[in-house]
Structures are given as structure tokens and as C-alpha cells.
Design an enzyme around this catalytic site. Structure first.
Site, PDB file in Angstrom:
ATOM      1  N   GLY A  19      -6.168  12.209  -7.668  1.00 46.30           N
ATOM      2  CA  GLY A  19      -6.670  10.811  -7.220  1.00 46.30           C
ATOM      3  C   GLY A  19      -7.460  10.844  -6.101  1.00 46.30           C
ATOM      4  O   GLY A  19      -8.158  11.746  -5.859  1.00 46.30           O
ATOM      5  N   GLY A  20      -7.128  10.021  -5.158  1.00 40.35           N
ATOM      6  CA  GLY A  20      -7.877   9.888  -3.790  1.00 40.35           C
ATOM      7  C   GLY A  20      -8.128  11.173  -3.029  1.00 40.35           C
ATOM      8  O   GLY A  20      -9.110  11.524  -2.913  1.00 40.35           O
ATOM      9  N   ASN A  49     -11.003   2.993  -8.591  1.00 37.15           N
ATOM     10  CA  ASN A  49     -10.944   4.296  -7.886  1.00 37.15           C
ATOM     11  C   ASN A  49     -12.527   4.800  -7.689  1.00 37.15           C
ATOM     12  O   ASN A  49     -12.335   5.762  -6.870  1.00 37.15           O
ATOM     13  CB  ASN A  49     -10.393   5.302  -8.823  1.00 37.15           C
ATOM     14  CG  ASN A  49      -9.118   5.098  -9.693  1.00 37.15           C
ATOM     15  OD1 ASN A  49      -8.792   5.468 -10.731  1.00 37.15           O
ATOM     16  ND2 ASN A  49      -8.062   4.682  -8.779  1.00 37.15           N
ATOM     17  N   CYS A 166      18.376 -16.210  -1.582  1.00 35.43           N
ATOM     18  CA  CYS A 166      18.173 -17.618  -1.145  1.00 35.43           C
ATOM     19  C   CYS A 166      17.132 -17.692  -0.358  1.00 35.43           C
ATOM     20  O   CYS A 166      16.613 -19.041  -0.476  1.00 35.43           O
ATOM     21  CB  CYS A 166      19.276 -17.906  -0.308  1.00 35.43           C
ATOM     22  SG  CYS A 166      19.671 -16.992   1.311  1.00 35.43           S
ATOM     23  N   CYS A 409      19.663  17.034   7.675  1.00 34.52           N
ATOM     24  CA  CYS A 409      19.120  16.684   6.265  1.00 34.52           C
ATOM     25  C   CYS A 409      19.779  17.086   4.985  1.00 34.52           C
ATOM     26  O   CYS A 409      20.232  18.258   4.870  1.00 34.52           O
ATOM     27  CB  CYS A 409      17.615  17.586   6.505  1.00 34.52           C
ATOM     28  SG  CYS A 409      16.678  17.342   4.838  1.00 34.52           S
TER      29      CYS A 409
HETATM   30 ZN   LIG Z   1      15.029  18.582   5.074  1.00 37.43          ZN
END
Ligand SMILES: [Zn+2]
Lengths: 582, 383
Positions: A19-20, A49, A166, A409
């Protein structure tokens, strides 16, 4: 930088996304003499695009991005071999072994889920990854490799914002609340799947049959009746709830007579190709007045209700988008919120990413520079680069050294993730759909609770297995077999397609405030804790004057482009470039 | 960078506020709005409209030595880097939707094989193979010039503007030999690959004709460009309620890089700042002293002496002598490096669009990107 041309020609490169960024990237790779390029993209070419994806022409609209990109590149670089497929990178055939067949993977993707998926496979296959993203004039390029530096997911990415029901239904105070109401609630209620539960199914609405088209009722009569309920009597009903308006401005009901809907309804151009055009509203940048919105509402509703249900919202479906704009603006009129043009409402409803060609071109150049270092075994010289809209210390392109792996991580360091929820209300289906798939981008989750499997994904499951897991989906966590998943339970989550395994610790919390946590759960990902820990550490060491000022900040509010940026203030640099002139 | 910004009520801001959004949108067709949707979301409708009215010239040339390379297989992509920079810049401004773009090849193009000779052999990705297309149109591919083949590609990228090809060879003169009338046809001129002296001459002609000037240059491991938008370039920056007008002051390249200019740069340079801008002064001085011949790696001894001489002349300490790597980064490239062209062509494209639309704070007055530091930074050379 010394370039070994034979090495470049030989290198096997996977460029994900055409893509881009992808178009620019394929061009720059081919010009640099890369001869073994593989690209994939599921998308087809759209008119919008063409302002930046320069390998595509008007005549290509509707065709595969990957395939057309390949064809266009070959025309200026016949030596390049490009293997182009119209495919989703999350397909099972693109597994660890597949990723292992490349020397480097380059991401030019527009969605976080796919970016995470590729990150996990690159970690599993131990292939270096160059990641990138752009929004408007801003962009970034980062480099990731198992063990040597942080992975793409070592830093937290912001999650898409959700709004309390709400607020959306009763007390909106921003244009976005009105747009989300129109698109997610009213559009689905009127034109979506009849059997889906809706937050608009309130007692009085059901009793009055407010959203049900009567036998023999014309589309415009139905639309006018919906108008009278949604923007009139529903608001009047809310006004009776005094508590709701103690600290808020009261809404104003609209009437069909007040917006000129009484009497016969006419369109000036009934054959026009969409509702607004039928009323001669051609300028997409104009903000319609209330009576124009009412007309568009009636025409769009009358058109959409004749379609076969369910109709799914698509920002490029003119009647659907015009309906959403009209509804959003009429609610804005109820609540005293500024109205939006069709153009702006479309940007909000479609989460349209702002994009220009130049940023993608710059980012493609930066990706290729990092890729060249990687294939020349110069991983140590790779770096992150941020493309800034406004130069900082004179710099448009700010290089930064890579981050270290984050020990907290869950993706690259096996750290545990914590899920906080009400285990007596949160179901296993919520766990799979909202948490694992929705938030953690796990593509095909399997979940073990103790020694029993409570969820599996895959084509090879027996019918009774599928039934069994579906039945469990409806149970709350605490009611799952084997004693229930309760406070302190640790689940083992595994995704074979991503080679991703982690432990999910469940913490029970009874009370939930819908305003603050509309999702009803929190992921206290270890990476969140980690960044808190880093922040504390930084404050401490800073006080001791021993460390650079490492600041954690997000590049942009778009999910496409987020990362940690360390702003290294350098006095010398600041002074040198801020030469003041009298 | 140094533009003074005048906050508050100004004629640009009130001018744009006063216009009715309805009438403005009507000047762009529905087809244009569809194609330009994503970038209108970046810079707004008014900017898109102004860009649509702008007239841009992108002109390029290679050195004499480069031209000789064309004949042989050796260094196929070699030193025609300026074509890559021109291609990138032209692509970027064409995609943005400029009203008129002229692509000009200032090199000798009388060879019968014309465009086909370099397809796939340099960083000029606008030069695509379309022999079959031309034959179908009844045109002999060998009669198609490089510039017109590039223009063909550009016109496919922008259905709304007028794309024109021009050949310096056919006109019998180089861009710097054109007269002021020629330049007055353009709002912005981008000159890629000229010598400093040639670029300075083009810059002067642009001044006379009131058009914006950008000169782009390629080095062994750096790309950079100069801008001259005049003594008082007026623009609007910011968006929504915080729109403000600004005025930026530029100087001619010949003044900014003059023999006596830049004394402050030598002594005020801080430790961590890039030495590339100073290296450029050394290289510029070299060319001045060598009949405007481009400096190459073979000239190192002379450059080495010159860097010491200049530092001394401007009273810089011995630590401030420009490092060797910074100078070598700017010397004539042995090989092209398309990734650098993409980077500098992107920033240059943005700056051209800022000039064309007078929207966004423009950079004063040079931009550098070098491989070694990975930085892309603006440096103000105005005296
Ligand atoms: Zn990581």
C-alpha cells in the site's frame, strides 16, 4: 556505506504490504538492486489510494495491490524478481518455516494486529524485522531482532478508545459520541442483523415498536416515525430524569414540524445516486443545517430499509455514510454539540488515516537503509528513525539508538500478562474475543486451565470439540469446569500460528465503573508495569544525575504509528540550531 | 527555521477565514476530491486548491563524466543520482496534484536510442519501458526522449494537471542560459545535479522572475538541497484556531555560500552538531578555486589543505577542523544510492509544496541527509 552488490542481489526480502509504504518500498528496493523480493497484500486498489500509491492508476481500481505493484516495478526495473501474492499475512501457510526463508522482513502495514502477528513470527523464525508506520507528515522506522534488541511489542501500543454506553445513548458531549452512536447503535439497530441484541432495545422503545417497520408502511413514513422517536420523544423521556441533568446541560428535543418534515416529503432529484444528492447537497465539506439533516435522514433511511438485511456499515457506501452524518448531526442538535460536514464525519466514522506521498517515500528510504545494514551483517549499526512534522533542533529525521529487550514483554521475554475482571460476570467467550483476539492480537488461541483444554482453534477440530468449546464460551470464568477460573488462576495461552505462548494470570475485581472502564476488564500487561517501573527508575537516576532523560511518549494518536521516543535534550545542539535573528 | 511568526490577526488568516467553505469546495471536482481525500485531510481544501494552481519545473543534469558512463556497461547506475532525486521530487509534487509540471532534461539527448538506453540502469524510476505502447500509438520508441518518457509516467499519476517535457539539448541551451521570461512561467524551479556555480546562476534568474528556487545536490553518502524563496516569503502556519502568518527571510545561494560568508559557523559550531554544513563550505570553496570543477575523492589532498586553511582563516580552533568523513560524504558519488534519493526527494517535495501553497513553515535555507549520522536536518546558511 560499502555496498556488496552481489549480496544485495541475492538477499531474500519479504515486504509485507503493498500500500502506501509498500509501493514506495518496492520501488526503492528494486532500484537498489534487490532481486529477490516477495510481497503480499490482501487489499485491492481504491481511488483514494491514487494520491500516493504511485504504482497504481485509475484503470487498476479494484485489482490486487500486490500484483499491480509487481507489474509496475518490473517496467522500470526488469531485473528484479518480485513474487507477489494477494494474501493475508495471517494465513496459516505463512508460518515460521515460511518466515525462515527470508534474510529480512520489512513491514509496511496499516493495522496493529497484522504488525503484531508479523512481529511474533519474526521472533519465532529469528529473522530481523524492520517495522514502519506513517500518519500525515509523521513516520517512524524501527529495527527488531530476537535477543539483540526490543521487539515491536516491547513497548505498549495504545488501544482503540471505547465509550461508555450511557454516554453514547443518553449523554453525549462530543461529535465523536454522536458519530459512534449513529454508526454502531442506530445503523445496526435499523439495518443490521435483526437477531442481534442492541443497547437501543429499551423497554419503551420495544413497546412502541419504535424501530420496527409496520406492515404497509412506506420507507419515508417509517423514517419520519423513527425521527420523531429518536430525536424527539426519546429525548423528552430523558429530560424527566432530573439526576441526569444536575451537572449537565439539558438536551433539546426536535420535532418533525420544527425541521420541516410535516406534510408530503419530496426529493428534488429522486433519481440521484444517494440521499444527499437527492436534495441537491453536493458539497461534502459543507455543514448541513438541521432541516437538511432531517431530509437526508429520511431519504437515507428510506433507501437503506429497502435493502436486504443485514446491511453492514461501510464508509464508502454513500447512503450509509450520509445516514450516519445526518443522525450524528441531529443528535448534535439535540445536545448542543457542533455539527460536522460529511467529509469530517467520514474521517471519524471510517477511522481514515491521513496520508501524503512524501512521508511514505521518506520512510521507504529509511527502511531500505536499515535493511542494507542488516544484510551486510551490520545489525549493530541499525537504528530507529523518527520522521517529524516540525523539526526538533532543526531535525526532520531524528535517529535514535535501538531499545533493549523489555524483560517484562510477554511476547519476546515470556512475561506473564494479568487480566483483571469480574470472574462472576466475564465469560470465556469474552476472554477469547475481547481479550485474546481483540486486545492481545492472538490469532488462533488455545487455552489450558490446569491440565484441561478450555479453548482450541483450528480447522482440524471435531464437531463435538467445537460444540464443547462453544458451550464453554457462554459460561462465566468462575463457572468453568475444574473448579472455575478465579482470583489468582493462571491460564496457559498458546497460538500455534504465531508460535506465541504466555501465561495469563486472572485477578478478580467485583466492582466496575462503566465510565472509567467501559470494557469491563483491564489488561495489566506486564509491559504496562514495566514502563511504570522504567519511569520510576528514571526519576531516581535522574535525581542522581546519572542518566539521560528518557521520556516515554507516544508519537501520535493514530494506532498506526506509536512507539517510544526518547527525547534526548542536548543543550549544545539546541543552541547551535536555534540561531536567533533580531 | 528562523522565520519570525506574527501571531494574531493577519491578512492571510482572515483572508482564508472570510471565504465560505461552500464556494471553496466547488472549485475541486468530485473526482479530484475522491483522489485527494487522504491528503485533503492532512492539509485542507484551500491548500489542495492552491497546489492545483501551481506551476513547477523540475530540471536535472548529470556531469560530463556521467554522460560518458552512459555508453558503457560499467557503473550502470553510477553517478546519475541527480536523475533519481529529480524523479522522486517530480513524483511527489505530481501526486500532490500540481496544476502544471515541466520535467526538463538538460543533458545531451541526441542519441537515437534516447530513453530506452537507461531503463533499469539508474535511479530514474519514471523512465519505464513502454516500447509496445509507443508502437501502438504509431511512435517510434527510439524517437522518444528521456524527458518525454518521464512526462508520460508523470501524466499517468496526475490526471488533472498538465505535464510537459522539455529538453535542454533541443533548446540549444542549459537551464542557466535561459532568460527571465522563461523562468516567469513557473512558481517554483527545482534544479538537480548542477554545479554550485550553475545552480547559483539559476537561483539568480529565479530571483529576477519571482519564482521559488530549490537546488538539489548529490554526494557520495549525503543528499542536500538549498532553498531561496526571496527576502520576505509570506506563509500561513498552524491549523484551525491557531493559524498564524509568518515571514521567512532567505538569501541567494551565492551569498549564503560566498567566500567570505559563514564566519560565525566556524566559531560557533558546537561539539555535537553536524560538521556537514561546514564541510560544504570547504567543498564550495574548492570548486571556486578550481574553475567550478566538481570535487572528487582524487582531490583529497587539496581538500585536506583547504579545510585547515579555512578553519584558520575564520579563527576556529584546531579541534573545529572539519572531519574527513564529512567532506568525503559530499564528494561526487561513485555509485547511486536510491534510498537517499527517496529521503531527500520526500523532504524536498514537501518544501516545494509549502512554497506553492504558502502553507506550513518553510525550511530556511538548506536541508541535509547523510548516511553516517542518519540525521535529516535543516541548516540556516543565510548571512
Ligand atoms: Zn518484546
Amino acid at each position: 556505506m560499502e555496498i556488496d552488490r552481489a549480496r544485495v542481489a541475492r538477499a531474500r526480502v519479504l515486504a509485507v504490504g503493498a500500500g502506501g509504504i509498500g509501493c514506495e518500498l518496492l520501488k526503492t528496493l528494486a532500484l537498489h538492486g534487490f532481486e529477490n523480493i516477495t510481497t503480499m497484500d490482501l487489499d485491492t486498489i481504491d481511488v483514494s489510494n491514487l494520491n500516493r500509491q504511485f504504482l497504481f492508476r485509475k484503470r487498476h481500481v479494484g485489482m490486487s495491490k500486490a500484483e499491480v505493484a509487481r507489474e509496475s516495478v518490473m517496467k522500470f526495473q526488469p531485473r528484479a524478481t518480485i513474487d507477489a501474492t494477494r494474501a493475508n499475512v495471517k494465513e496459516a501457510r505463512f508460518d515460521k518455516e515460511y518466515f525462515k526463508s527470508f534474510d529480512v522482513v520489512l513491514n509496511g502495514l496499516d493495522n496493529l494486529e497484522a504488525r503484531r502477528h508479523v512481529n511474533r513470527l519474526c521472533l519465532a523464525a529469528e529473522v530481523p524485522l524492520v517495522e514502519s508506520g506513517t500518519t500525515g507528515y509523521k513516520g517512524q522506522v524501527t529495527v527488531h531482532e530476537r535477543r539483540t534488541c526490543a521487539c515491536f511489542e516491547c513497548t505498549e501500543k495504545p488501544t482503540p478508545k471505547s465509550y461508555p454506553i450511557c454516554t453514547l445513548r443518553d449523554t453525549p458531549d462530543k461529535p465523536i459520541h454522536c458519530v459512534v452512536y449513529a454508526k454502531e447503535l442506530l445503523f445496526s439497530k435499523l439495518f443490521g442483523d435483526v437477531n442481534t441484541e442492541s443497547d437501543l432495545d429499551e423497554q419503551e422503545a420495544i413497546e412502541a415498536g419504535a424501530f420496527r417497520r409496520n406492515e404497509g408502511e412506506t420507507g419515508t413514513d417509517f423514517a419520519k416515525r423513527v425521527f420523531a422517536y429518536v430525536f424527539g420523544s426519546k429525548i423528552e423521556g430523558l429530560l424527566l430524569k432530573d439526576d441526569m441533568w444536575k451537572s449537565r446541560a439539558k438536551p433539546t428535543p426536535l420535532t418533525t414540524s420544527g425541521v420541516g418534515l410535516d406534510g408530503a416529503f419530496t426529493e428534488t432529484l429522486p433519481d440521484a445516486k444517494s440521499a444527499r444528492r437527492a436534495h441537491g447537497l453536493l458539497d461534502t465539506h459543507a455543514v448541513w443545517n438541521t432541516s437538511e439533516c432531517a431530509k437526508v435522514f429520511v431519504s437515507a433511511t428510506a433507501r437503506l430499509i429497502e435493502r436486504e438485511r443485514p446491511v453492514t456499515f461501510d464508509k464508502d457506501d454513500d447512503d450509509a455514510m450520509e445516514f450516519v452524518t445526518a443522525v450524528s448531526n441531529l443528535r448534535s442538535a439535540n445536545y448542543g454539540i457542533p455539527a460536522q460536514s460529511l467529509f469530517d464525519a467520514k474521517g471519524m466514522a471510517g477511522n481514515i488515516v491521513h496520508a501524503v506521498a512524501t512521508t511514505n517515500a521518506i520512510v521507504s528510504g529509511l527502511i531500505v537503509i536499515e535493511a542494507l545494514k542488516i544484510i551486510h551483517n551490520q545489525m549493530d549499526k541499525t537504528r530507529y528513525t523518527f520522521v517529524l512534522e516540525h523539526p526538533s533542533n532543526g531535525r526532520f529525521l531524528q535517529p535514535l539508538s535501538k531499545e533493549d529487550p523489555n524483560p517484562k514483554c510477554s511476547v519476546c521475554s515470556n512475561a506473564r500478562v494479568e487480566l483483571v475482571c469480574n470472574t462472576n460476570k466475564f465469560t470465556k467467550g469474552d476472554l477469547i474475543k475481547k481479550v485474546l483476539k481483540g486486545r492481545l492480537s492472538v490469532h488462533a488461541p488455545s487455552v489450558m486451565f490446569g491440565s484441561s483444554q478450555i479453548h482450541e482453534t483450528g480447522d482440524d477440530l471435531d464437531e463435538d470439540e467445537v460444540e464443547h468449546y462453544e458451550a464453554l464460551d457462554k459460561r462465566t470464568l468462575s463457572a468453568l469446569p475444574g473448579g472455575g477460573v478465579v482470583n489468582g488462576t493462571i491460564l496457559a495461552v498458546d497460538d500455534f500460528s504465531q508460535e506465541f505462548t504466555f501465561e495469563l494470570m486472572v485477578t478478580h475485581r467485583e466492582e466496575w465503573d462503566e465510565e472509567n472502564d467501559p470494557d469491563g476488564f483491564i489488561i495489566r500487561g506486564e509491559d504496562v508495569k514495566a514502563s511504570e517501573a522504567v519511569a520510576e527508575e528514571a526519576t531516581e537516576t535522574e535525581a542522581a544525575g546519572a542518566k539521560d532523560d528518557d521520556e516515554v511518549l507516544l508519537m501520535d494518536d493514530e494506532i498506526e504509528i506509536t512507539d517510544v521516543k526518547r527525547a534526548r535534550e542536548d543543550d549544545d545542539d539546541a543552541k547551535a540550531s536555534k540561531k536567533q535573528r533580531a | 527555521m528562523d522565520a519570525s511568526v506574527d501571531r494574531g490577526g493577519d491578512r492571510w488568516a482572515s483572508h482564508s477565514r472570510a471565504r465560505d467553505a461552500r464556494t471553496r469546495a466547488m472549485t475541486l471536482t468530485e473526482a479530484e476530491q475522491e483522489v485527494y481525500d487522504r491528503q485533503i485531510r492532512v492539509w485542507g481544501l484551500e491548500t489542495q486548491r492552491t497546489i492545483g494552481a501551481s506551476r513547477i519545473l523540475v530540471s536535472f543534469t548529470c556531469t560530463e563524466e556521467d554522460d560518458d558512463d552512459d555508453r558503457g556497461e560499467k557503473n550502470a547506475s553510477s553517478t546519475r543520482a541527480s536523475r533519481g532525486v529529480a524523479a522522486e521530487t517530480a513524483k511527489n509534487v505530481t501526486l500532490a496534484g500540481v496544476g502544471a509540471l515541466t520535467i526538463r532534461n538538460d543533458d545531451r539527448d541526441d542519441d537515437a536510442s534516447a530513453y530506452a538506453r537507461t531503463v533499469g540502469r539508474d535511479g530514474n524510476f519514471l523512465n519505464v519501458e513502454r516500447a509496445d505502447e509507443y508502437r501502438a500509438m504509431g511512435r517510434e520508441p527510439k524517437d522518444v526522449t528521456l524527458a518525454s518518457n518521464m512526462a508520460q509516467t508523470l501524466s499517468e499519476m496526475n490526471a488533472f494537471g498538465k505535464i510537459t517535457a522539455e529538453d535542454g539539448g533541443a533548446r540549444g541551451k542549459k537551464l542557466y542560459e535561459e532568460d527571465a521570461d522563461y523562468f516567469s512561467k513557473f512558481d517554483v524551479v527545482v534544479a538537480c545535479g548542477y554545479t554550485f556555480a550553475e545552480a547559483e546562476a539559476i537561483n539568480d534568474l529565479c530571483r529576477t522572475s519571482n519564482c521559488g528556487f530549490f537546488g538539489a545536490f548529490t554526494g557520495a553518502s549525503a543528499r542536500y538541497f538549498f532553498a531561496d524563496l526571496g527576502d520576505a516569503f509570506e506563509y500561513v502556519a498552524g491549523s484551525g484556531e491557531s493559524v498564524a502568518a509568518g515571514v521567512a527571510r532567505y538569501s541567494r545561494m551565492s551569498e549564503a555560500l560566498g567566500a567570505r560568508a559563514g564566519a560565525n559557523d566556524w566559531t560557533k559550531l558546537k561539539k555535537r552538531a553536524s560538521k556537514i554544513p561546514l564541510a560544504l563550505r570547504v567543498v564550495r570553496e574548492f570548486e571556486r578555486r578550481h574553475s567550478n570543477r566538481r570535487a572528487t575523492a582524487n582531490d583529497w589532498d587539496a581538500l585536506d589543505a583547504l579545510r585547515r586553511e579555512l578553519a584558520g582563516a575564520f579563527g576556529a580552533s584546531s579541534e573545529d577542523i572539519v572531519d574527513e568523513a564529512s567532506i568525503r560524504a559530499l564528494l561526487r558519488p561513485e555509485n547511486d544510492f536510491p534510498a537517499m534519493n527517496a529521503v531527500v526527494g520526500g523532504i524536498l517535495g514537501q518544501e516545494v509544496l509549502k512554497r506553492a501553497s504558502r502553507r506550513g513553515a518553510p525550511s530556511v535555507n538548506a536541508f541535509f541527509f547523510d548516511l553516517a549520522s542518519g540525521q535529516g536536518f535543516v541548516h540556516d546558511f543565510t548571512p
